[in-house]
Design an enzyme around this catalytic site. Structure first.
Site, PDB file in Angstrom:
ATOM      1  N   ASP A 320      83.379 -33.022  27.644  1.00 13.21           N
ATOM      2  CA  ASP A 320      82.759 -34.248  28.499  1.00 13.21           C
ATOM      3  C   ASP A 320      81.172 -33.720  28.492  1.00 13.21           C
ATOM      4  O   ASP A 320      80.865 -32.694  28.585  1.00 13.21           O
ATOM      5  CB  ASP A 320      83.305 -34.211  29.609  1.00 13.21           C
ATOM      6  CG  ASP A 320      82.601 -35.275  30.588  1.00 13.21           C
ATOM      7  OD1 ASP A 320      82.451 -36.372  30.233  1.00 13.21           O
ATOM      8  OD2 ASP A 320      82.356 -34.643  31.764  1.00 13.21           O
ATOM      9  N   ASP A 571      84.909 -32.739  34.350  1.00 16.11           N
ATOM     10  CA  ASP A 571      84.785 -32.446  35.624  1.00 16.11           C
ATOM     11  C   ASP A 571      85.059 -33.380  36.758  1.00 16.11           C
ATOM     12  O   ASP A 571      85.192 -33.430  37.949  1.00 16.11           O
ATOM     13  CB  ASP A 571      83.478 -31.623  35.963  1.00 16.11           C
ATOM     14  CG  ASP A 571      82.220 -32.676  35.529  1.00 16.11           C
ATOM     15  OD1 ASP A 571      82.637 -33.941  35.282  1.00 16.11           O
ATOM     16  OD2 ASP A 571      81.164 -32.525  36.118  1.00 16.11           O
ATOM     17  N   ASP A 575      87.981 -37.966  33.869  1.00 17.51           N
ATOM     18  CA  ASP A 575      88.434 -37.080  32.911  1.00 17.51           C
ATOM     19  C   ASP A 575      90.047 -36.817  32.899  1.00 17.51           C
ATOM     20  O   ASP A 575      90.414 -36.084  32.195  1.00 17.51           O
ATOM     21  CB  ASP A 575      87.501 -35.814  32.847  1.00 17.51           C
ATOM     22  CG  ASP A 575      86.185 -35.922  32.418  1.00 17.51           C
ATOM     23  OD1 ASP A 575      85.964 -36.668  31.597  1.00 17.51           O
ATOM     24  OD2 ASP A 575      85.380 -35.468  33.262  1.00 17.51           O
TER      25      ASP A 575
END
Length: 905
Positions: A320, A571, A575
């Site tokens: 990410d 985070d 996600d």
């Protein structure tokens, strides 16, 4: 649609009515397992059940010295419980850092409430740093909202009356009031979390191999144990003079009379104990537990023991962008002056190139002048010029940033300057002159223009036409360790994919900077509207932008369908679904509660550079366990073969106490020493295949040696004690040969270990013959034993050489007919099998029923909590807006909590 008075809020009666209707903001966060669940999970295992049954049988014989194997069971369970509790404590401690209070307007007064005491249609007040507790609609005020934890979009979103607020996002600046439109399970965050509420199967080759061995042993040991016990009882019946009608009736009569056939039971238990890889289970738990402790020193929390191994086997790493590659803050990428006319010059002077100090002066001083309510862009400029020698000038007037104007400005003795989006600052004529340059810079960064104006009106508008003096480019602050860490994974042959909710051009530019291969090609996930398009994109691209939480999960699933072992870092709430789906999930401690709670690995210091250390620990664990596991599996295999042999040729030659000598010196001690050595070699092949290739030669050698011992004992009429001693020593010889082979190449530590094993066996046999039931051999018996030992070692080394020459089997995964299909291609051809399981579907139904019951219980508890909130707010109606409370803000280092100071009485 219900309406609520903005100034008055809900009345007590209206709140109680909504509580009765169940319209309360129930806590729907993903929680860690309870202490009770963790204890049960580690206690109620097939491995423990088998050992408890065997312990009961030993207790029946009264031979308590043979219960020493229970220590291994206790230690293994304790390690699992302690590690689980440690991880739970750490994650719960991180969760406490998040905002848990909200300000609501009720009966005309502002009151402080717990988040689960908010009801539908409540009017809530939100200011800078506050986390939005429930989905709401703005009714008054304006604010800039950071939704990066939900969407991955790093830009701040302007919210004004009528705008929707998503629960879980943060107020970056501004002040507003909003009406709650969703509560509990209807909230955006709750819907994401609810999709992640399923039990994920751990993808660990070591765990799968151990479970397969234990299951196989549990199935095979029942018929073998019964047959071996029957053979032993038959021998005792013959020795007793064949009383009664049969050996079975005689055995029952002995049991009813309180006389337990101890020797038959002990020999059977000794055989069955050898079939269970007790030491291997303990060694695996110990090695992985030590790895978690080592990682904890590096600020890495492993919540699940086997995730360390899984990450070491990963061949695709999905990253990410926000919070992983970038820190979540903004930084100045560069400043770009422009040649313009008339800046600080008389009108009759020729055009000159503006000195960069003009641009720097304007940027630094406008940022300082507007720092009272600094947004991320202003903060990036303040950081950039903090250590640069730029003249400081007192502002004569300041125009703060406005989301409607898209610029900020200030007047100084040296002139007036504005800074903002070029389209809003410059006229159409001037913008056309610099449009190409803006587009060029905007390919990788956010571009702001700096321009000089004649001044500002009392209403804060620009006077005169803005003349640009240069540009400044702002980008996400890339972690200093990101490029090095990504380079490490590139060297290890791991495929890297960057998956983000941000603009794909921005994601691509950052991926290029840190060295992600193939970052130039990217795809906008809004175009991936069918499963086939997602499958095609997975094979072609490595950068994905504008990805929704559901699409992140689908991308991970597509990679797994292709046979990849996938790790995911993230985070945010966006996600969570992908983290839950990945084989190994890594979360940042500064991220959302949900991300931390579903992840197997949490980077406590939010440093992506810790990942190579996790891989190194995983490699050390796997490679060393493969070496050590062959010792333990050798005992399991030869115990099974020997038990089958002794059904026809009873009795079983080993007693449980003799297995203790083999377990410690031939298996346990060398296994633990070899299992904790440094080892950073790449993991190759299947864990079980690699172990079997080492264990089979020794197992076959032991079985052949035991058969030869039994044959010789029958031919020469050796006693049972002599036979037992010969089998013990030949087994030790095969085990020592195996230790010698797996210790190559020799190191000083391995030489010391080999000497320790040999000396330990000799001391045990010579020094404690009565304890270990060792016979005093005659010269002839000793010579025969020596010949068999040489034969055993020769067989082992010959078979080991043959096993090393075998080629590894290839395994690929495919899909078909809506269910997973496993394809194995090997030396003997191919084999196709389904991965579906009726038992798994039944287990999921049972789990769903249990979850529904928990949901009902949680609803009742939530209603009680909300009513407590009503009672608590009654005496606090006079509490004003100035009430002190804790404040939570996001920072690059994590979540910052500011607590109110208490006055001393």
């Amino acid at each position: 649609m219900a309406t609520t008075d903005i100034e008055r809020g809900l009345s007590t009666a209206e709140v109680e009515k909504r509580i009765a209707a169940g319209k309360i903001n129930r806590n729907m966060e993903l929680k860690t397992k309870s202490v009770r669940e963790l204890i049960i999970e580690n206690l109620c295992t097939l491995f423990n059940l088998i050992n408890v049954v065997l312990a009961i049988l030993v207790i029946m014989t009264g031979s308590f010295k043979n219960l020493t194997f229970l220590f291994v069971v206790f230690l293994n369970t304790a390690i699992g419980v302690i590690q689980s509790m440690r991880s739970k404590k750490m994650v719960d401690k991180l969760t406490l850092l998040t905002s848990k209070k909200a300000i609501a307007v009720r009966d005309g007064a502002e009151v402080e409430l717990e988040l689960d005491q908010i009801v539908l249609d409540d009017i809530i007040r939100l200011g800078r740093g506050d986390q939005i507790p429930a989905d709401a609609v703005v009714v008054s005020g304006e604010a800039l909202v950071n939704e990066s934890l939900l969407t991955g979009e790093s830009d701040l979103i302007k919210k004004q009356p009528g705008s929707e607020l998503m629960s879980g996002s943060f107020i970056d600046s501004g002040l507003l009031r909003a009406r709650v439109v969703h509560v509990g399970a209807d909230n955006y965050v709750a819907k994401i979390n609810n999709e992640a509420k399923y039990v994920k199967k751990v993808n660990s080759e070591i765990m799968n191999a151990l479970n397969a061995i234990v299951r196989f042993a549990s199935v095979i040991m029942i018929p073998l144990g019964l047959a071996l016990f029957a053979a032993s009882v038959s021998g005792l019946w013959d020795a007793a003079g064949t009383p009664g009608d049969s050996a079975l009736s005689w055995c029952f009569s002995e049991l009813l009379a309180g006389r337990v056939p101890s020797s038959a039971l002990l020999s059977t238990v000794g055989a069955l104990l050898g079939m269970i890889p007790q030491g291997l289970v303990l060694l695996t738990s110990s090695v992985l537990a030590i790895a978690t402790v080592r990682l904890a020193r590096r600020k890495v929390l492993a919540q699940q023991l086997y995730c360390i191994e899984t990450l070491a086997r990963v061949d695709v790493l999905c990253l990410d962008k926000t919070g992983t590659i970038t820190s979540g803050r903004m930084e100045v990428e560069g400043t770009y002056p422009l040649p313009v006319e008339g800046v600080g010059l008389a009108s009759d002077e020729a055009p000159v190139t503006v000195d960069t100090t003009v641009l720097d002066f304007a940027l630094a001083n406008v940022a300082r002048a507007t720092s009272a309510d600094a947004n991320e862009t202003c903060q990036a400029l303040l950081n950039y010029y903090a250590d640069r020698p730029v003249e400081v000038s007192e502002p004569l007037s300041v125009i703060p940033f406005s989301s409607s104007k898209k610029w900020s400005g200030a007047s100084f003795a040296q002139g007036s300057y504005v800074m903002g989006a070029a389209q809003f600052v410059l006229s159409e004529r001037i913008f056309a002159q610099v449009e190409n340059r803006v587009a060029e810079l905007a390919d990788t960064c956010r571009v702001l223009v700096v321009a000089r104006v004649d001044g500002f009106t009392p209403d804060g508008d620009m006077v005169g036409e803005a003349e640009p003096v240069g540009f400044v480019t702002i980008r996400d602050e890339i972690r200093t360790s990101a490029a090095e860490t990504i380079g490490y994974f590139n060297e290890q042959g791991v495929t890297l994919n960057v998956i983000s909710g941000d603009d794909p051009r921005t994601v691509s530019s950052i991926a290029r900077v840190v060295g992600v291969p193939g970052a130039d090609a990217y795809v906008d996930a809004t175009t991936l509207d069918t499963p086939s398009k997602i499958d095609a994109a997975v094979d072609r691209y490595h950068v994905f932008g504008r990805v929704t939480p559901q699409q992140k999960r689908e991308l991970v699933q597509a990679l797994k369908r292709r046979g990849h072992t996938v790790a995911m870092t993230g985070d945010g709430v966006n996600d969570v679904l992908a983290l839950k789906e990945a084989d190994c999930s890594v979360a940042m401690a500064a991220g959302s509660d949900a991300a931390r709670n579903v992840a197997e690995i949490v980077l406590v210091d939010n440093d992506f550079a810790s990942m190579p250390a996790v891989v190194a620990e995983g490699r050390r664990s796997i490679n060393n366990l493969q070496r050590s596991a062959s010792l333990f599996l050798t005992k399991t295999l030869f115990s099974m073969g020997l038990a089958a042999l002794c059904i026809a040729l009873p009795p079983y030659p080993f007693e449980p106490i003799q297995m203790t000598l083999i377990n410690f010196f031939c298996i346990g001690a060398p296994g633990f020493v070899l299992g904790l050595e440094p080892n950073n070699a790449r993991v190759k092949g299947s864990f079980l295949t690699n172990v079997l290739k080492r264990a089979l030669p020794a197992s076959v050698a032991v079985i052949l040696a035991a058969a030869l011992d039994i044959f010789v004992a029958r031919v020469f009429g050796f006693s049972q004690l002599t036979l037992s001693t010969m089998c013990l020593l030949t087994s030790c010889a095969a085990s020592v040969s195996l230790i010698w082979r797996i210790s190559q190449p020799l190191t000083p530590l391995r030489v010391m270990l080999f000497v320790f094993v040999v000396v330990g066996i000799l001391v045990g046999v010579i020094g404690f013959p009565e304890l270990l039931s060792i016979a005093n051999l005659s010269m002839g018996e000793a010579i025969i034993l020596l010949v068999i030992v040489v034969f055993t070692c020769g067989v082992f080394f010959k078979l080991a050489t043959m096993m090393d020459s075998l080629k590894p089997r290839r395994r690929h995964a495919a899909t078909g007919f809506g269910r997973g299909v496993r394809v194995r291609l090997g030396r003997g051809g191919g084999k196709v099998s389904s991965t579906g399981s009726t038992a798994e579907r039944f287990a999921k139904r049972v789990a769903a029923d249990m979850a529904q019951r928990r949901e009902e219980r949680t609803t009742r508890e939530a209603e009680a909590r909300a009513l407590e909130g009503v009672e608590k707010t009654q005496p606090k109606k006079k509490k004003g807006a100035g009430a002190k409370r804790s404040r939570v803000t996001k920072s690059a280092q994590g979540i910052k909590v500011s607590m109110p100071s208490k006055k001393k009485k």
